[in-house]
Design a protein around this motif. Structure first.
Motif, PDB file in Angstrom:
ATOM      1  N   LEU A  11     -14.075 -35.753  69.683  1.00 58.32           N
ATOM      2  CA  LEU A  11     -12.910 -35.165  70.356  1.00 58.32           C
ATOM      3  C   LEU A  11     -13.350 -34.062  71.314  1.00 58.32           C
ATOM      4  CD1 LEU A  11      -9.490 -34.302  68.761  1.00 58.32           C
ATOM      5  CD2 LEU A  11     -10.675 -32.581  70.127  1.00 58.32           C
ATOM      6  N   LYS A  12     -12.745 -34.071  72.506  1.00 56.96           N
ATOM      7  CA  LYS A  12     -12.987 -33.028  73.493  1.00 56.96           C
ATOM      8  C   LYS A  12     -11.669 -32.689  74.202  1.00 56.96           C
ATOM      9  CE  LYS A  12     -17.534 -32.603  73.188  1.00 56.96           C
ATOM     10  NZ  LYS A  12     -17.647 -33.343  71.909  1.00 56.96           N
ATOM     11  N   VAL A  16      -6.494 -34.168  75.684  1.00 56.91           N
ATOM     12  CA  VAL A  16      -7.393 -34.305  74.545  1.00 56.91           C
ATOM     13  C   VAL A  16      -7.970 -35.720  74.602  1.00 56.91           C
ATOM     14  CG1 VAL A  16      -7.549 -34.397  72.022  1.00 56.91           C
ATOM     15  CG2 VAL A  16      -6.154 -32.634  73.128  1.00 56.91           C
ATOM     16  N   TRP A  17      -9.293 -35.814  74.654  1.00 57.82           N
ATOM     17  CA  TRP A  17      -9.984 -37.098  74.689  1.00 57.82           C
ATOM     18  C   TRP A  17     -10.544 -37.372  73.297  1.00 57.82           C
ATOM     19  CZ3 TRP A  17     -11.448 -39.833  79.456  1.00 57.82           C
ATOM     20  CH2 TRP A  17     -10.881 -39.276  80.608  1.00 57.82           C
ATOM     21  N   VAL A  18     -10.420 -38.627  72.851  1.00 62.69           N
ATOM     22  CA  VAL A  18     -10.813 -39.000  71.501  1.00 62.69           C
ATOM     23  C   VAL A  18     -11.535 -40.343  71.546  1.00 62.69           C
ATOM     24  CG1 VAL A  18     -10.018 -39.377  69.129  1.00 62.69           C
ATOM     25  CG2 VAL A  18      -8.713 -37.874  70.647  1.00 62.69           C
ATOM     26  N   SER A  19     -12.589 -40.473  70.746  1.00 59.27           N
ATOM     27  CA  SER A  19     -13.220 -41.779  70.563  1.00 59.27           C
ATOM     28  C   SER A  19     -12.704 -42.397  69.270  1.00 59.27           C
ATOM     29  CB  SER A  19     -14.741 -41.645  70.508  1.00 59.27           C
ATOM     30  OG  SER A  19     -15.143 -40.821  69.424  1.00 59.27           O
ATOM     31  N   ASN A  20     -12.622 -43.721  69.255  1.00 60.10           N
ATOM     32  CA  ASN A  20     -12.257 -44.442  68.037  1.00 60.10           C
ATOM     33  C   ASN A  20     -13.416 -45.357  67.675  1.00 60.10           C
ATOM     34  OD1 ASN A  20     -11.279 -46.464  66.175  1.00 60.10           O
ATOM     35  ND2 ASN A  20      -9.189 -45.879  66.714  1.00 60.10           N
ATOM     36  N   SER A  21     -14.109 -45.028  66.593  1.00 66.43           N
ATOM     37  CA  SER A  21     -15.303 -45.772  66.206  1.00 66.43           C
ATOM     38  C   SER A  21     -14.985 -47.222  65.858  1.00 66.43           C
ATOM     39  CB  SER A  21     -15.972 -45.089  65.009  1.00 66.43           C
ATOM     40  OG  SER A  21     -16.404 -43.798  65.342  1.00 66.43           O
ATOM     41  N   ALA A  62     -10.176 -40.815  58.871  1.00 68.04           N
ATOM     42  CA  ALA A  62      -9.566 -41.575  57.784  1.00 68.04           C
ATOM     43  C   ALA A  62      -8.084 -41.836  58.022  1.00 68.04           C
ATOM     44  CB  ALA A  62      -9.758 -40.847  56.461  1.00 68.04           C
ATOM     45  N   LEU A  63      -7.365 -40.828  58.464  1.00 68.27           N
ATOM     46  CA  LEU A  63      -5.912 -40.937  58.606  1.00 68.27           C
ATOM     47  C   LEU A  63      -5.471 -41.304  60.011  1.00 68.27           C
ATOM     48  CD1 LEU A  63      -4.820 -37.883  56.410  1.00 68.27           C
ATOM     49  CD2 LEU A  63      -5.178 -40.272  55.743  1.00 68.27           C
ATOM     50  N   GLY A  64      -6.420 -41.470  60.946  1.00 63.87           N
ATOM     51  CA  GLY A  64      -6.063 -41.894  62.301  1.00 63.87           C
ATOM     52  C   GLY A  64      -5.129 -40.925  62.980  1.00 63.87           C
ATOM     53  N   THR A  65      -5.456 -39.644  62.893  1.00 61.92           N
ATOM     54  CA  THR A  65      -4.581 -38.582  63.374  1.00 61.92           C
ATOM     55  C   THR A  65      -5.382 -37.564  64.173  1.00 61.92           C
ATOM     56  OG1 THR A  65      -3.110 -38.811  61.464  1.00 61.92           O
ATOM     57  CG2 THR A  65      -3.036 -36.702  62.629  1.00 61.92           C
ATOM     58  N   VAL A  66      -4.768 -36.999  65.207  1.00 57.97           N
ATOM     59  CA  VAL A  66      -5.305 -35.794  65.834  1.00 57.97           C
ATOM     60  C   VAL A  66      -4.452 -34.639  65.341  1.00 57.97           C
ATOM     61  CG1 VAL A  66      -5.710 -34.524  67.973  1.00 57.97           C
ATOM     62  CG2 VAL A  66      -6.183 -36.982  67.871  1.00 57.97           C
ATOM     63  N   TRP A  67      -5.080 -33.705  64.628  1.00 60.20           N
ATOM     64  CA  TRP A  67      -4.398 -32.526  64.105  1.00 60.20           C
ATOM     65  C   TRP A  67      -4.554 -31.366  65.077  1.00 60.20           C
ATOM     66  CZ3 TRP A  67      -1.733 -33.391  59.678  1.00 60.20           C
ATOM     67  CH2 TRP A  67      -2.168 -34.392  58.804  1.00 60.20           C
ATOM     68  N   SER A  68      -3.550 -30.510  65.134  1.00 62.50           N
ATOM     69  CA  SER A  68      -3.659 -29.248  65.866  1.00 62.50           C
ATOM     70  C   SER A  68      -3.456 -28.098  64.893  1.00 62.50           C
ATOM     71  CB  SER A  68      -2.644 -29.167  67.009  1.00 62.50           C
ATOM     72  OG  SER A  68      -1.319 -29.123  66.509  1.00 62.50           O
ATOM     73  N   TRP A 107      -0.567 -33.792  65.544  1.00 60.63           N
ATOM     74  CA  TRP A 107      -0.256 -33.697  66.973  1.00 60.63           C
ATOM     75  C   TRP A 107      -0.144 -35.071  67.616  1.00 60.63           C
ATOM     76  CZ3 TRP A 107      -3.248 -34.604  71.536  1.00 60.63           C
ATOM     77  CH2 TRP A 107      -2.707 -34.054  72.707  1.00 60.63           C
ATOM     78  N   ALA A 108      -1.000 -36.004  67.219  1.00 55.76           N
ATOM     79  CA  ALA A 108      -0.948 -37.357  67.781  1.00 55.76           C
ATOM     80  C   ALA A 108      -1.312 -38.359  66.696  1.00 55.76           C
ATOM     81  CB  ALA A 108      -1.906 -37.497  68.958  1.00 55.76           C
TER      82      ALA A 108
END
Length: 318
Positions: free
Chosen positions: A194-195, A201-206, A158-164, A175-176
């Motif tokens: 996310l992996k 850190v690899w992320v998919s964007n649907s 929802a917020l387009g964020t990678v949290w740590s 984090w990103a």
């Protein structure tokens, strides 16, 4: 070195990169290992694997964490607490990503639209408690554990964020962020799977149909580097998994009912479809010579079949 030699070397390197098919992993012999109960909310959302090959699965709307044994039997490990008045982009409260520590501790993402939104820890003895406290409007989706540095990473759709978040818990750090991780006006789900893999850190964007790589900086900050787009054209990509030590990926395309093999150069091909048993695939895992694919049947209104599919994975010889 003479320019002709340099040019020849560059041409050879380009040729080798452009001929990926001989080295592609092959996915074969798909079979359904377990069927789940759609009416009970057992939409198989995310997956983590036990050392013996058993699968720990989140059932999205049942708010459950389950284990599917090698014999296909399903055991409920925990149920996340009911949250009155829960409202999320998919309706009510929903359990999403899952990650496993070496000691058997499980971490799961829970989206509620309330204070219970965040990361919950399920200890091997069955104790369940919230350790990560996210904004109520967050939608914590994909989850991964970097056990070496004791950090959990979460993709917020929802917020387009990678949290740590440290495994000790607390409030997460953004984090990103950035456009590459955000949803679009047409589709409200951005960062999804996310992996942690090979120092990034690899992320998919649907919404954008992309696979992204974010380098992890050095200690002590381990800050996020610039976001790299590694593949495009992956329509409504959900979760994904690496096939081995390299950067080849198997990605679940949830609405297209496809499992896509994504090569390191960004090209991709379909390796499993609905005819193999996929029903809105959401997540992927690889263990030894097996591929595990969850199907949630989120969009199947006629004959939904949430399930766990297993297939063989092998590598062609060049």
């Amino acid at each position: 070195m003479p320019r002709t030699v340099l040019a020849a070397g560059a041409a050879l390197a380009a040729l080798l990169v452009s001929v990926p098919s001989g080295g592609d992993p092959t996915v074969s012999h798909p079979r359904i290992a377990a069927h789940f109960d759609a009416a009970a909310g057992q939409n198989a959302e995310n997956i983590a694997l036990e050392p013996d090959g058993s699968a720990d699965i989140t059932f999205a709307f049942a708010r459950q964490v389950a284990r599917v044994g090698k014999d296909g039997d399903t055991t409920i490990l925990a149920t996340l607490p009911e949250v009155p008045g829960a409202v999320t982009p998919v309706g009510g409260a929903v359990v999403l990503g899952i990650a496993r520590a070496h000691d058997g501790t499980l971490y799961v993402n829970y989206a509620t639209g309330k204070r219970e939104t965040g990361i919950w820890r399920l200890s091997p003895d069955g104790e369940l408690r919230q350790i990560g406290f996210f904004p109520a409007n967050a939608f914590p989706n994909g989850l991964a554990l970097d056990e070496e540095c004791g950090t959990l990473y979460t993709a917020d759709s929802a917020l387009g964020t990678v949290w740590s978040l440290p495994v000790s818990g607390g409030e997460p750090t953004a984090w990103a962020t950035g456009t590459a991780l955000e949803p679009t006006p047409e589709l409200g789900f951005g960062a999804n799977g996310l992996k942690v893999h090979n120092g990034a850190v690899w992320v998919s964007n649907s919404a954008r149909g992309t696979l992204l790589r974010i380098p992890v900086g050095p200690e002590p900050d381990r800050a996020a580097g610039p976001v790299e787009t590694r593949a495009t054209g992956l329509t409504f990509i959900d979760d994904f998994a690496f096939t081995g030590h390299g950067d080849t990926v198997l990605a679940a395309l949830i609405q297209a009912n496809r499992l896509e093999l994504v090569r390191p150069d960004g090209t991709h091909k379909t390796v499993l479809t609905a005819t193999d048993g996929l029903d809105n695939p959401t997540s992927v895992a690889v263990h030894a010579k097996k591929v595990y694919v969850n199907s949630a049947a989120f969009f199947n209104t006629t004959d939904p079949d949430p399930n766990l599919l297993l297939a063989r994975i092998s590598k062609n010889k060049l």
